[in-house]
Scaffold this motif. Structure first.
Motif, PDB file in Angstrom:
ATOM      1  N   ARG A   1       0.770  -1.221   0.038  1.00  0.00           N
ATOM      2  CA  ARG A   1       0.018  -0.076   0.012  1.00  0.00           C
ATOM      3  C   ARG A   1       0.938   1.206  -0.059  1.00  0.00           C
ATOM      4  NH1 ARG A   1      -4.779  -1.510   4.470  1.00  0.00           N
ATOM      5  NH2 ARG A   1      -5.525  -3.223   3.194  1.00  0.00           N
ATOM      6  N   GLN A   2       1.976   1.335   0.711  1.00  0.00           N
ATOM      7  CA  GLN A   2       2.874   2.451   0.691  1.00  0.00           C
ATOM      8  C   GLN A   2       3.331   2.437  -0.704  1.00  0.00           C
ATOM      9  OE1 GLN A   2       5.420   1.205   4.028  1.00  0.00           O
ATOM     10  NE2 GLN A   2       4.075   2.234   5.508  1.00  0.00           N
ATOM     11  N   THR A   3       3.818   1.525  -1.223  1.00  0.00           N
ATOM     12  CA  THR A   3       4.623   1.651  -2.615  1.00  0.00           C
ATOM     13  C   THR A   3       3.275   2.275  -3.492  1.00  0.00           C
ATOM     14  OG1 THR A   3       5.952  -0.267  -2.212  1.00  0.00           O
ATOM     15  CG2 THR A   3       5.717   0.384  -4.244  1.00  0.00           C
ATOM     16  N   ILE A   4       2.147   1.933  -3.273  1.00  0.00           N
ATOM     17  CA  ILE A   4       1.195   2.332  -4.424  1.00  0.00           C
ATOM     18  C   ILE A   4       0.954   3.886  -4.015  1.00  0.00           C
ATOM     19  CG2 ILE A   4      -1.056   1.967  -5.260  1.00  0.00           C
ATOM     20  CD1 ILE A   4       0.522  -0.290  -6.234  1.00  0.00           C
ATOM     21  N   SER A   5       0.955   4.338  -2.732  1.00  0.00           N
ATOM     22  CA  SER A   5       0.642   5.462  -2.397  1.00  0.00           C
ATOM     23  C   SER A   5       1.925   6.335  -3.076  1.00  0.00           C
ATOM     24  CB  SER A   5       0.706   5.563  -1.005  1.00  0.00           C
ATOM     25  OG  SER A   5       0.443   6.955  -0.652  1.00  0.00           O
ATOM     26  N   ARG A   6       2.968   5.945  -2.738  1.00  0.00           N
ATOM     27  CA  ARG A   6       4.418   6.616  -3.462  1.00  0.00           C
ATOM     28  C   ARG A   6       4.076   6.764  -5.021  1.00  0.00           C
ATOM     29  NH1 ARG A   6       7.223   3.992   0.857  1.00  0.00           N
ATOM     30  NH2 ARG A   6       7.698   2.414  -0.715  1.00  0.00           N
ATOM     31  N   LEU A   7       3.623   5.717  -5.770  1.00  0.00           N
ATOM     32  CA  LEU A   7       3.451   5.818  -7.001  1.00  0.00           C
ATOM     33  C   LEU A   7       2.366   6.922  -7.440  1.00  0.00           C
ATOM     34  CD1 LEU A   7       3.956   4.650  -9.867  1.00  0.00           C
ATOM     35  CD2 LEU A   7       2.488   2.784  -9.185  1.00  0.00           C
ATOM     36  N   GLU A   8       1.257   7.013  -6.747  1.00  0.00           N
ATOM     37  CA  GLU A   8       0.470   8.032  -6.935  1.00  0.00           C
ATOM     38  C   GLU A   8       0.905   9.353  -6.854  1.00  0.00           C
ATOM     39  OE1 GLU A   8      -3.030   7.425  -4.259  1.00  0.00           O
ATOM     40  OE2 GLU A   8      -3.496   5.420  -5.224  1.00  0.00           O
ATOM     41  N   GLN A   9       1.942   9.617  -6.152  1.00  0.00           N
ATOM     42  CA  GLN A   9       2.475  10.864  -5.858  1.00  0.00           C
ATOM     43  C   GLN A   9       3.782  11.176  -6.753  1.00  0.00           C
ATOM     44  OE1 GLN A   9       2.661  11.314  -1.609  1.00  0.00           O
ATOM     45  NE2 GLN A   9       0.682  10.438  -1.374  1.00  0.00           N
ATOM     46  N   ALA A  10       4.025  10.056  -7.603  1.00  0.00           N
ATOM     47  CA  ALA A  10       5.365  10.332  -8.264  1.00  0.00           C
ATOM     48  C   ALA A  10       5.308  10.884  -9.394  1.00  0.00           C
ATOM     49  CB  ALA A  10       5.663   8.642  -8.915  1.00  0.00           C
ATOM     50  N   SER A  11       5.476  12.543  -9.072  1.00  0.00           N
ATOM     51  CA  SER A  11       5.480  13.494 -10.222  1.00  0.00           C
ATOM     52  C   SER A  11       6.499  13.208 -11.176  1.00  0.00           C
ATOM     53  CB  SER A  11       5.311  14.964  -9.596  1.00  0.00           C
ATOM     54  OG  SER A  11       6.744  15.059  -8.587  1.00  0.00           O
ATOM     55  N   ALA A  12       7.545  12.524 -10.969  1.00  0.00           N
ATOM     56  CA  ALA A  12       8.654  12.461 -11.875  1.00  0.00           C
ATOM     57  C   ALA A  12       8.140  11.617 -13.024  1.00  0.00           C
ATOM     58  CB  ALA A  12       9.653  11.338 -11.337  1.00  0.00           C
ATOM     59  N   LEU A  13       6.907  10.939 -12.896  1.00  0.00           N
ATOM     60  CA  LEU A  13       6.370  10.107 -14.161  1.00  0.00           C
ATOM     61  C   LEU A  13       5.697  10.991 -15.066  1.00  0.00           C
ATOM     62  CD1 LEU A  13       4.947   7.100 -12.321  1.00  0.00           C
ATOM     63  CD2 LEU A  13       7.170   7.450 -13.699  1.00  0.00           C
TER      64      LEU A  13
END
Length: 284
Positions: free
Chosen positions: A3-15
């Motif tokens: 869940r923490q990984t997915i949450s970070r993915l949602e906020q990964a503005s680098a993408l």
């Protein structure tokens, strides 16, 4: 941890740089509104992408079972070929849906698509190995593809059910309306042939009057929750439609029928009745 990984993915503005560029490519390549509506599933009344993925997923899963059984090499190879070919329309529909999502949704969707692309490449390699007689390598590549496709499917589920991509956002609004009839006001106060917004509780409802007939639909666009009450009206009379100001989803005002995507389903409508010139609405 997941869940923490997915949450970070949602906020990964680098993408976002890659996501924004790819979004522009998809929108420039698929310009035809008719083709976009076809791939969105507007004609079906349901998003098309989850329907199309059943073919490759079913073929790949079945091939994995057959690979574990003796004497099923030919059947497994056929299924791998069918799944690989069937992935193309599913990918096209998925990218068209993805191109109309919000940035945080597109971040997860980009990784979802990347995982599935890698999985498809592994399946293509598996097919090539099988056709050249290297069945052992073909099975290894097939199981590797299935594993990565499973990770991609997890992200797709998160995108749909946690982030609400391609779900009808208007349906939840219906649940917040009172079950009994609720008075809206005098019918005569509603403009003829022009939509207007009224609030029932804290739910905004879009009303459309034609003579003595009034249609009521949820004002929050089913695609991404845009304010239909602020959208333009095209056409007139029974064929008048409201266009969502956010992404252009178009719904017929008399019955909520989706005319153009990216919405894949109709806009939720409500029951109406008129007693002594007073309009009331109720849930379907």
């Amino acid at each position: 941890m997941v869940r923490q990984t997915i949450s970070r993915l949602e906020q990964a503005s680098a993408l976002d740089a890659v996501s924004d560029r790819l979004q522009g490519v998809v929108q420039s390549v698929i310009k035809s509104r008719r083709l976009r509506d076809l791939l969105h599933g507007t004609w079906l009344g349901h998003p098309l992408h989850p329907v199309l993925v059943q073919l490759p997923v079913g073929a790949f899963m079945s091939a994995a079972v057959l690979d574990a059984l003796p004497g099923q090499d030919r059947a497994a190879t056929t299924l791998i070929a069918v799944g690989t070919a069937g992935a193309t329309p599913a990918i096209a529909a998925g990218f068209v849906d993805w191109s109309s999502l919000s940035r945080d949704q597109r971040r997860v969707g980009l990784v979802h698509a990347t995982a599935n692309t890698v999985a498809l490449g592994l399946y293509a390699g598996s097919l090539a190995a099988r056709l050249s007689g290297r069945r052992g390598l073909g099975k290894i590549l097939g199981y590797a593809g299935l594993s990565i496709a499973g990770a991609g499917a997890y992200l797709g589920g998160h995108l749909s059910y946690q982030q609400g991509a391609q779900m009808n956002h208007g349906s939840s609004e219906v649940l917040r309306l009172p079950e009994d009839w609720a008075e809206v006001g005098e019918v005569a106060a509603l403009p003829e042939g022009k939509p207007t917004v009224r609030t029932i509780g804290d739910v905004r409802v879009l009303l459309y009057r034609l003579g003595n007939e009034v249609t009521a639909m949820v004002e929050r666009c089913g695609h991404q929750g845009g304010p239909l009450g602020e959208g333009d009206v095209v056409g007139s009379g029974e064929e008048a439609c409201v266009v969502c100001p956010w992404h252009g989803s178009t719904f017929r005002l008399k019955d909520g029928l989706v005319v153009h995507g990216p919405a894949g389903g109709d806009q939720p409508t409500l029951r109406t009745r008129i007693c002594d010139g007073v309009l009331s609405i109720a849930t379907p």
